[in-house]
Motif scaffolding. Structure first.
Motif, short mmCIF file in Angstrom:
data_model
loop_
_atom_site.label_atom_id
_atom_site.label_comp_id
_atom_site.label_asym_id
_atom_site.label_seq_id
_atom_site.Cartn_x
_atom_site.Cartn_y
_atom_site.Cartn_z
N ILE A 1 2.95 -18.52 5.56
CA ILE A 1 2.19 -17.01 5.52
C ILE A 1 0.71 -17.17 5.73
O ILE A 1 0.67 -18.62 5.84
N CYS B 1 -2.26 -10.58 4.86
CA CYS B 1 -2.00 -11.65 5.48
C CYS B 1 -0.58 -11.36 6.27
O CYS B 1 0.19 -10.09 6.01
N LEU C 1 3.12 -12.92 6.62
CA LEU C 1 3.93 -13.29 6.30
C LEU C 1 5.73 -13.12 6.98
O LEU C 1 6.28 -12.47 7.40
N PHE D 1 9.47 -13.38 1.39
CA PHE D 1 9.14 -13.36 2.74
C PHE D 1 11.41 -12.70 2.47
O PHE D 1 11.27 -11.44 2.61
N GLU E 1 6.03 -17.77 0.50
CA GLU E 1 6.89 -17.26 2.11
C GLU E 1 7.80 -17.51 0.84
O GLU E 1 8.74 -16.42 1.07
#
Length: 229
Positions: free
Chosen positions: A141, A134, A136, A194, A191
């Protein structure tokens, strides 16, 4: 011909009678090498001290119920783990710029606003795990791929798949793509990770850079490295 031989012999004899030239050359080379080493060591030390003064970002805790994996800063192990029912969710992270050539080049912080996640979902009794790659960002995302992979039982590292790695994610229909996004979001992969992962990468990069300056300096200086270097 004999004249050439005699001239050559005379040159050798002159060198043997005056070895100072060789000694001076050797001393000159040693002096130059020592000066170069000293210059490099001084530069390494200056940068080491400069990096040591850098201010760390505010401490950020990972979203609950994720926990930080001990020793992750100094290894390639997962950064975060959590349980979801009987599933174990493992999160690996690096900068997107390290995966995609040129990624993050326009960012002042060298791509640390674009993270690359490797999400592993495993279940007891199953040798394969579901793997998500993925991108991010602070507010989003995106899934790049979904595949099944096999784990080494002892190390936990994932084996690079040698068989079919699944369809291109963007080729899946929208409903399935949304379902996969909901699947990882339900497991806390979104997210909200993050801020923590961004701060964690900053600390890891700082630690690796400090260690690099130190170990290169120890090598150039000719000293034995410390055990924690």
């Amino acid at each position: 011909m004999w004249k050439k031989v005699l001239v050559g012999a005379a040159g050798i004899a002159a060198t043997l009678r005056h070895p100072c030239h060789l000694i001076e050359t050797r001393h000159s080379s040693t002096s130059i090498s020592s000066a170069v080493n000293s210059m490099l060591l001084r530069s390494l030390k200056e940068h080491y001290l400069e990096i040591a003064k850098m201010t760390f970002p505010p401490k950020v805790d990972p979203p609950s119920p994720f926990t930080i994996v001990k020793g992750a800063l100094d290894s390639n192990s997962p950064v975060l783990k959590r349980m979801y029912g009987d599933e174990e969710i493992s999160i690996y992270v690096m900068r997107l710029a390290n995966i995609v050539p040129g990624g993050g080049d326009d960012d002042d912080n060298n791509g640390i606003d674009q993270l690359f996640l490797h999400v592993d979902v495993s279940k007891p009794g199953q040798k394969d795990s579901l793997n998500f790659l993925c991108g991010l960002y602070e507010d989003a995302i995106g899934i790049h791929s979904v595949s099944m992979r096999t784990k080494f039982e002892t190390s936990g590292y994932l084996v690079t798949p040698s068989q079919y790695n699944g369809p291109v994610f963007e080729d899946l229909d929208e409903r399935m793509r949304d379902a996969f996004h909901n699947y990882i979001d339900e497991r806390g992969v979104n997210e909200s990770l993050f801020k923590f992962l961004q701060a964690w990468l900053y600390v890891k990069d700082h630690r690796h850079l400090m260690r690099w300056f130190k170990t290169v300096g120890v090598f150039v200086d000719g000293k034995k490295p410390a055990k924690d270097a």
